[in-house]
Design a protein around this motif. Structure first.
Motif, PDB file in Angstrom:
ATOM      1  N   GLY A   1      76.259  23.478  15.696  1.00  0.00           N
ATOM      2  CA  GLY A   1      75.082  23.255  14.865  1.00  0.00           C
ATOM      3  C   GLY A   1      74.335  24.546  14.570  1.00  0.00           C
ATOM      4  N   GLU A   2      74.188  25.406  15.559  1.00  0.00           N
ATOM      5  CA  GLU A   2      73.466  26.655  15.360  1.00  0.00           C
ATOM      6  C   GLU A   2      74.157  27.556  14.345  1.00  0.00           C
ATOM      7  OE1 GLU A   2      71.214  28.057  19.313  1.00  0.00           O
ATOM      8  OE2 GLU A   2      73.281  27.426  19.694  1.00  0.00           O
ATOM      9  N   VAL A   3      75.459  27.726  14.471  1.00  0.00           N
ATOM     10  CA  VAL A   3      76.140  28.652  13.570  1.00  0.00           C
ATOM     11  C   VAL A   3      76.282  28.058  12.167  1.00  0.00           C
ATOM     12  CG1 VAL A   3      77.293  30.011  15.341  1.00  0.00           C
ATOM     13  CG2 VAL A   3      78.406  27.961  14.466  1.00  0.00           C
ATOM     14  N   LEU A   4      76.407  26.742  12.056  1.00  0.00           N
ATOM     15  CA  LEU A   4      76.390  26.128  10.719  1.00  0.00           C
ATOM     16  C   LEU A   4      75.043  26.353  10.054  1.00  0.00           C
ATOM     17  CD1 LEU A   4      78.253  22.722  11.257  1.00  0.00           C
ATOM     18  CD2 LEU A   4      79.061  24.688   9.927  1.00  0.00           C
ATOM     19  N   PHE A   5      73.955  26.239  10.825  1.00  0.00           N
ATOM     20  CA  PHE A   5      72.633  26.503  10.269  1.00  0.00           C
ATOM     21  C   PHE A   5      72.515  27.951   9.821  1.00  0.00           C
ATOM     22  CE2 PHE A   5      68.441  28.321  10.828  1.00  0.00           C
ATOM     23  CZ  PHE A   5      67.677  27.533   9.998  1.00  0.00           C
ATOM     24  N   MET A   6      72.897  28.890  10.677  1.00  0.00           N
ATOM     25  CA  MET A   6      72.735  30.309  10.327  1.00  0.00           C
ATOM     26  C   MET A   6      73.630  30.713   9.163  1.00  0.00           C
ATOM     27  SD  MET A   6      72.005  32.326  13.916  1.00  0.00           S
ATOM     28  CE  MET A   6      72.994  31.323  15.030  1.00  0.00           C
TER      29      MET A   6
ATOM     30  N   ALA B   1      74.764  20.059  10.797  1.00  0.00           N
ATOM     31  CA  ALA B   1      73.963  20.792  11.781  1.00  0.00           C
ATOM     32  C   ALA B   1      72.794  19.948  12.273  1.00  0.00           C
ATOM     33  CB  ALA B   1      73.456  22.095  11.169  1.00  0.00           C
ATOM     34  N   ALA B   2      72.140  19.228  11.368  1.00  0.00           N
ATOM     35  CA  ALA B   2      70.999  18.392  11.756  1.00  0.00           C
ATOM     36  C   ALA B   2      71.423  17.312  12.741  1.00  0.00           C
ATOM     37  CB  ALA B   2      70.367  17.771  10.520  1.00  0.00           C
ATOM     38  N   ARG B   3      72.627  16.788  12.574  1.00  0.00           N
ATOM     39  CA  ARG B   3      73.118  15.756  13.495  1.00  0.00           C
ATOM     40  C   ARG B   3      73.481  16.334  14.858  1.00  0.00           C
ATOM     41  NH1 ARG B   3      75.934  14.240   8.745  1.00  0.00           N
ATOM     42  NH2 ARG B   3      77.860  15.175   9.558  1.00  0.00           N
TER      43      ARG B   3
ATOM     44  N   ARG C   1      65.783  29.452  19.760  1.00  0.00           N
ATOM     45  CA  ARG C   1      66.950  28.815  19.163  1.00  0.00           C
ATOM     46  C   ARG C   1      66.522  27.633  18.298  1.00  0.00           C
ATOM     47  NH1 ARG C   1      71.597  30.197  23.573  1.00  0.00           N
ATOM     48  NH2 ARG C   1      72.960  29.722  21.822  1.00  0.00           N
ATOM     49  N   VAL C   2      67.311  27.361  17.276  1.00  0.00           N
ATOM     50  CA  VAL C   2      66.922  26.333  16.314  1.00  0.00           C
ATOM     51  C   VAL C   2      67.195  24.938  16.856  1.00  0.00           C
ATOM     52  CG1 VAL C   2      67.181  27.808  14.291  1.00  0.00           C
ATOM     53  CG2 VAL C   2      69.160  26.500  15.122  1.00  0.00           C
ATOM     54  N   THR C   3      66.424  23.984  16.346  1.00  0.00           N
ATOM     55  CA  THR C   3      66.614  22.577  16.669  1.00  0.00           C
ATOM     56  C   THR C   3      66.890  21.813  15.374  1.00  0.00           C
ATOM     57  OG1 THR C   3      64.238  22.147  16.497  1.00  0.00           O
ATOM     58  CG2 THR C   3      65.086  22.749  18.674  1.00  0.00           C
ATOM     59  N   ASP C   4      66.996  20.501  15.476  1.00  0.00           N
ATOM     60  CA  ASP C   4      67.402  19.715  14.314  1.00  0.00           C
ATOM     61  C   ASP C   4      66.432  19.840  13.144  1.00  0.00           C
ATOM     62  OD1 ASP C   4      65.325  18.219  15.436  1.00  0.00           O
ATOM     63  OD2 ASP C   4      66.434  16.321  15.479  1.00  0.00           O
ATOM     64  N   ILE C   5      65.141  20.022  13.429  1.00  0.00           N
ATOM     65  CA  ILE C   5      64.166  20.098  12.339  1.00  0.00           C
ATOM     66  C   ILE C   5      64.409  21.309  11.446  1.00  0.00           C
ATOM     67  CG2 ILE C   5      62.426  21.379  13.656  1.00  0.00           C
ATOM     68  CD1 ILE C   5      60.280  19.733  12.215  1.00  0.00           C
ATOM     69  N   ALA C   6      64.952  22.384  12.008  1.00  0.00           N
ATOM     70  CA  ALA C   6      65.252  23.561  11.191  1.00  0.00           C
ATOM     71  C   ALA C   6      66.300  23.230  10.143  1.00  0.00           C
ATOM     72  CB  ALA C   6      65.731  24.717  12.078  1.00  0.00           C
ATOM     73  N   ALA C   7      67.323  22.475  10.548  1.00  0.00           N
ATOM     74  CA  ALA C   7      68.378  22.107   9.603  1.00  0.00           C
ATOM     75  C   ALA C   7      67.842  21.157   8.534  1.00  0.00           C
ATOM     76  CB  ALA C   7      69.553  21.473  10.349  1.00  0.00           C
ATOM     77  N   TRP C   8      67.029  20.169   8.929  1.00  0.00           N
ATOM     78  CA  TRP C   8      66.465  19.245   7.931  1.00  0.00           C
ATOM     79  C   TRP C   8      65.555  19.989   6.958  1.00  0.00           C
ATOM     80  CZ3 TRP C   8      69.041  15.149   7.286  1.00  0.00           C
ATOM     81  CH2 TRP C   8      69.510  14.356   8.334  1.00  0.00           C
ATOM     82  N   THR C   9      64.766  20.941   7.484  1.00  0.00           N
ATOM     83  CA  THR C   9      63.827  21.675   6.628  1.00  0.00           C
ATOM     84  C   THR C   9      64.567  22.555   5.635  1.00  0.00           C
ATOM     85  OG1 THR C   9      62.193  21.661   8.425  1.00  0.00           O
ATOM     86  CG2 THR C   9      61.861  23.247   6.636  1.00  0.00           C
TER      87      THR C   9
END
Length: 462
Positions: free
Chosen positions: A135-140, A189-191, A203-211
């Protein structure tokens, strides 16, 4: 991982680069081989940490360069040491401008690092932190691709690590291809990401991906989808608005509930940074950073105005803009302060929700409820329906409110572009812009390396 030098720039970033982004880089070292790295959970944790670390190398672009591209700051005169920023500020940049190649190389370097981790995660679902790492690397990776798209338009996409030869064969993507990549990766990533930071607050959490997903949807003209993503973001109980914008930037309360995604610094262990927006002559600095035309957006009662209009003295003769003030650590020589740089705050969730409501056909009254949340927090009167007679008036008010709320945080230029106001705003300031100025030129050295205009071509007008 190969024991020889590894190409870190990944796809289509093969030219001469700055000192901070070496073309070839040993990672982690010659002693690391395919057989002894990316074995344990800790190995993957270090690989993910390398992705986070890469975010810092272009922090100055979001903090400083984009402020000059927008109406926030201005360069009144060109200096030899900063000619690239002067041309960028005055919309006179060309494809050889150093800013273009710096961000292209750095962001593709980050994409490479993410792809490297993702490639090695394949088939490793037994790892204790598999979901979080993926999830983290998909977000980044999405963060870098999204910013490449906003800066340059369609760019080459690599889903895996590719060789230099193969990189030169990947064509610039279409809008649909970028949309599919970003929405698919960020939804996954959000999931996968946790709802709480735990002890690892940077480190990022799910809200970062949704935002970020909501910002992608708005950029691609999908307000209904953005509304849904933001409603998912607002389900996370660990985040919300703090009392004032100044509280969100309090270095004694880092990673407060408003901070969704930020770059973390710590002066105590020499991982801080040098001053941001410092001067020895505050009366002169106030003419350019921020510029008077931008400060004019603020009402005198706005409690955010002192953050970007006043300087506070730290050490004798050195003044820092209030928004980025921190007392120096005199025991250090260079990394003397530790302001974090927020890329995403909960205020963005609130104001994007107002935008999504207005753009998706909800009543402007409903949208005003959300627009007013940051206004009233700033000590201003809530706007009423009679103050906003049309959707166009609402978008203008939203752009101004976003400008005041996110001053010097890297949002302003892309906000004006997304809201369709950039050309008109700069025409009012005397600039002769047209649609081609909404994108940056593709770095000339990349075009020359690929040497095939059916694969990598220059943006119109450059």
């Amino acid at each position: 991982m190969k024991s020889t030098y590894y190409l870190l720039l990944g796809v289509a970033a093969l030219g001469t680069v700055s000192c901070s982004d070496s073309f070839f880089e040993q990672y982690p070292s010659n002693s690391v081989t395919e057989n002894n790295y990316y074995i344990t959970d800790d190995d993957f944790d270090q690989g993910v940490a390398a992705c986070y670390h890469k975010l810092k190398t272009q922090m100055g672009y979001h903090l400083n360069k984009l402020a000059y591209r927008s109406d926030e700051c201005c360069k009144q005169a060109m200096t030899v040491s900063d000619a690239s920023t002067y041309y960028f500020d005055h919309f006179e940049e060309n494809s050889s401008n150093a800013i273009m190649s710096d961000i292209w190389n750095a962001w593709y370097n980050g994409i490479y690092r993410c792809n490297d981790v993702l490639d090695h995660l394949e088939g490793r679902e037994e790892l204790p932190n598999y979901d979080k790492y993926r999830g983290e690397v998909l977000f980044m990776r999405s963060w870098w691709y999204f910013n490449l798209y906003r800066a340059f338009g369609g760019v080459p996409i690599a889903h895996k690590v590719v060789s230099p030869a193969d990189a030169k064969t990947i064509r610039r993507c279409t809008d649909d291809e970028m949309y599919a990549l970003l929405t698919g990766d960020l939804a996954e990533a959000a999931r996968l990401l946790p709802a709480s930071k735990g002890a690892e607050k940077a480190r990022v959490t799910d809200i970062a991906a949704w935002t970020l997903l909501a910002k992608v949807y708005l950029t691609f003209g999908k307000p209904g989808e953005a509304k849904t993503a933001l409603e998912e973001a607002m389900k996370n109980p660990n985040y919300g608005l703090v009392n004032t914008t100044a509280d969100a930037f309090n270095v004694k309360n880092k990673f407060n509930k408003e901070i969704i995604f930020a770059l973390y610094y710590n002066k105590a262990n020499d991982t801080g940074h040098g001053y941001w927006y410092s001067t020895t002559k505050p009366e002169e600095a106030q003419l350019t950073q921020p510029a008077p035309v931008f400060r004019a957006l603020y009402d005198a009662r706005d409690n955010r105005l002192p953050l970007i209009s006043e300087y506070t003295e730290d050490k004798k003769g050195t003044y820092l803009l209030n928004k980025w003030f921190d007392n120096r650590n005199d025991a250090l020589k260079g990394n003397v302060v530790e302001n974090d740089f927020p890329h995403l705050r909960y205020a963005d969730v609130v104001l994007m929700y107002a935008e999504a409501l207005a753009e998706s056909g909800s009543s402007l009254g409903d949208a005003l409820v959300w627009l007013n949340k940051t206004r009233t927090r700033a000590g201003l009167d809530a706007l009423k329906a009679e103050d906003i007679p049309s959707k166009g008036a609402f978008i203008e008010a939203l752009a101004d409110e976003r400008g005041r709320e996110f001053a010097l945080e890297g949002h302003r230029w892309f906000d004006l572009v997304r809201l369709g106001l950039a050309l008109d705003r700069f025409h009012e300031m005397g600039y002769k812009l047209d649609a081609h100025n909404l994108l940056f030129p593709i770095p000339q050295n990349q075009i020359e390396i690929v040497n095939d205009k059916t694969i990598l071509w220059q943006n119109p007008g450059y």
